[in-house]
Write an enzyme that holds these catalytic residues in place. Structure first.
Site, PDB file in Angstrom:
ATOM      1  N   ARG A 243       5.840   1.955   1.245  1.00  0.00           N
ATOM      2  CA  ARG A 243       5.223   2.873   0.297  1.00  0.00           C
ATOM      3  C   ARG A 243       5.972   2.788  -1.020  1.00  0.00           C
ATOM      4  O   ARG A 243       7.198   2.774  -1.057  1.00  0.00           O
ATOM      5  CB  ARG A 243       5.246   4.315   0.831  1.00  0.00           C
ATOM      6  CG  ARG A 243       4.192   4.608   1.898  1.00  0.00           C
ATOM      7  CD  ARG A 243       2.793   4.591   1.298  1.00  0.00           C
ATOM      8  NE  ARG A 243       1.744   4.921   2.244  1.00  0.00           N
ATOM      9  CZ  ARG A 243       1.057   4.055   2.950  1.00  0.00           C
ATOM     10  NH1 ARG A 243       1.346   2.761   2.863  1.00  0.00           N
ATOM     11  NH2 ARG A 243       0.076   4.437   3.751  1.00  0.00           N
ATOM     12  N   GLU A 272       0.738   3.307  -8.545  1.00  0.00           N
ATOM     13  CA  GLU A 272      -0.107   2.313  -7.902  1.00  0.00           C
ATOM     14  C   GLU A 272      -1.572   2.638  -8.152  1.00  0.00           C
ATOM     15  O   GLU A 272      -1.977   3.774  -7.902  1.00  0.00           O
ATOM     16  CB  GLU A 272       0.181   2.285  -6.401  1.00  0.00           C
ATOM     17  CG  GLU A 272      -0.439   1.119  -5.661  1.00  0.00           C
ATOM     18  CD  GLU A 272       0.019   1.027  -4.215  1.00  0.00           C
ATOM     19  OE1 GLU A 272      -0.812   1.327  -3.335  1.00  0.00           O
ATOM     20  OE2 GLU A 272       1.191   0.689  -3.973  1.00  0.00           O
ATOM     21  N   HIS A 291      -0.574  -4.332  -2.624  1.00  0.00           N
ATOM     22  CA  HIS A 291      -0.773  -3.515  -1.423  1.00  0.00           C
ATOM     23  C   HIS A 291      -1.743  -4.204  -0.452  1.00  0.00           C
ATOM     24  O   HIS A 291      -2.702  -3.616   0.037  1.00  0.00           O
ATOM     25  CB  HIS A 291      -1.295  -2.127  -1.799  1.00  0.00           C
ATOM     26  CG  HIS A 291      -0.958  -1.088  -0.770  1.00  0.00           C
ATOM     27  ND1 HIS A 291      -0.689   0.227  -1.089  1.00  0.00           N
ATOM     28  CD2 HIS A 291      -0.853  -1.157   0.590  1.00  0.00           C
ATOM     29  CE1 HIS A 291      -0.437   0.924   0.017  1.00  0.00           C
ATOM     30  NE2 HIS A 291      -0.527   0.086   1.039  1.00  0.00           N
TER      31      HIS A 291
END
Length: 341
Positions: A243, A272, A291
């Site tokens: 994360r 993000e 990601h």
């Protein structure tokens, strides 16, 4: 009329062919929703018996308060940092995830990023594309920078859960010495993996590669900041496929610029998505992917079918297999909004 109503929330092309046969077995209707706000998530699930959440759809206290008969919600991913587990527990809603379904993919990308950043692969590919390759010139070696043998060095894994346990043997296959920190782990698991358990401080100071595989909680948010980078070896690399919020981005930038650490490889960032003009992308000693570490055809299939199977189990009175009920996670009361579509 179907016995159950299962609502799938996601912006993806929903794999009906994978999910519907599983739900048909329990006489459950599949309803597809594409919410873009918290309110739309609540509206979609108001009369649902179960919900499947894909991507960054949230499950906040406010959403939960509007659900009339939901018994179970399952994410097609692993992270639950956008889900208020405490509020769900109060309402008797089981929260499940796809733990383990994409662990192999994340582990493979972790090792890939480790090799790429240590061997300067992206940088050298760019050098060739720029038409600058003239055999082994002084300029080439200066552009590449110093490179060290991976074998024999030390990898520190932060979080020895599903992914960390896949990373460890792969790192050992590269002849890395592997150590880890995980305050919630049964030490027997580490022993079986041949992994030495150490404190976070020791891991930070002694690792040549540090790979993050911890969940994002109040305790772990920005766990890697200025103090940790200062304590790391100046030849060490940070890898984050967990994360983005685990890392203080500003502190990482400063550490990369000052040479406190040798480089970093990130599949996840904070913020993000990372803006294309973000200053960290101007640095030569960082790799950023988008990601996608968990992605493969196989993991997508497994995560989707697992989510359908989990809600089906609960709806017919069977216990779920991946319910998120760790006491240290339930103590968190996350209430974050929509993460995008």
């Amino acid at each position: 009329m179907a016995r159950f109503r299962v609502v799938y929330c996601g912006s993806n092309e929903v794999p009906v062919n994978l999910i519907k046969p599983i739900l048909d077995e329990i006489d459950a209707e599949l309803v597809i929703a594409r919410p873009k706000t918290d309110e739309e998530v609540a509206e979609a699930g108001r009369d649902a018996d179960a919900m499947i959440l894909h991507g960054a759809a949230p499950f906040t206290r406010e959403i939960i308060s509007q659900l009339r008969r939901c018994k179970v919600v399952c994410r097609t991913g692993v992270g639950v940092d956008r889900m208020d587990l405490q509020a769900a527990a109060e309402r008797g809603i089981a929260v499940c995830n796809a733990a383990g379904c994409n662990a192999i993919e994340v582990a493979e990308q972790t090792i890939g990023l480790l090799i790429a950043v240590a061997r300067k692969l992206v940088r050298m590919n760019q050098y060739v594309r720029e038409g600058r390759w003239r055999r082994h010139t002084t300029e080439l070696h200066a552009y590449r920078g110093r490179v060290y043998r991976i074998a024999g060095r030390t990898m520190g894994i932060v979080g020895l859960g599903h992914v960390g346990r896949q990373v460890a043997p792969r790192a050992q296959g590269l002849k890395l010495n592997v150590q880890a920190v995980d305050p919630y782990l049964d030490p027997k698991i580490a022993r079986e993996l041949g992994v030495k358990l150490v404190s976070l401080d020791e891991l930070v100071k002694t690792s040549d590669f540090i790979s993050l595989h911890a969940p994002l909680t109040n305790e772990t948010r920005k766990m890697f900041g200025a103090a940790q980078f200062k304590a790391m070896k100046n030849t060490a690399y940070l890898i984050n496929c967990a994360r983005g919020g685990l890392v203080d981005t500003e502190a990482l930038y400063n550490a990369l610029v000052s040479g406190e650490i040798a480089g970093a490889a990130l599949d996840v960032t904070d913020p993000e998505p990372l803006p294309s003009d973000h200053k960290i992308l101007t640095l030569p000693n960082i790799i950023v992917t988008c990601h996608t570490a968990a992605n493969s055809d196989e993991s997508y299939r497994d995560c989707q079918t697992h989510a359908a199977q989990e809600v089906a189990r609960v709806l017919i009175g069977q216990p779920p297999t991946t319910e998120v009920k760790d006491p240290w996670l339930l103590a968190e009361a996350h209430d974050q909004g929509f993460g995008g579509v």
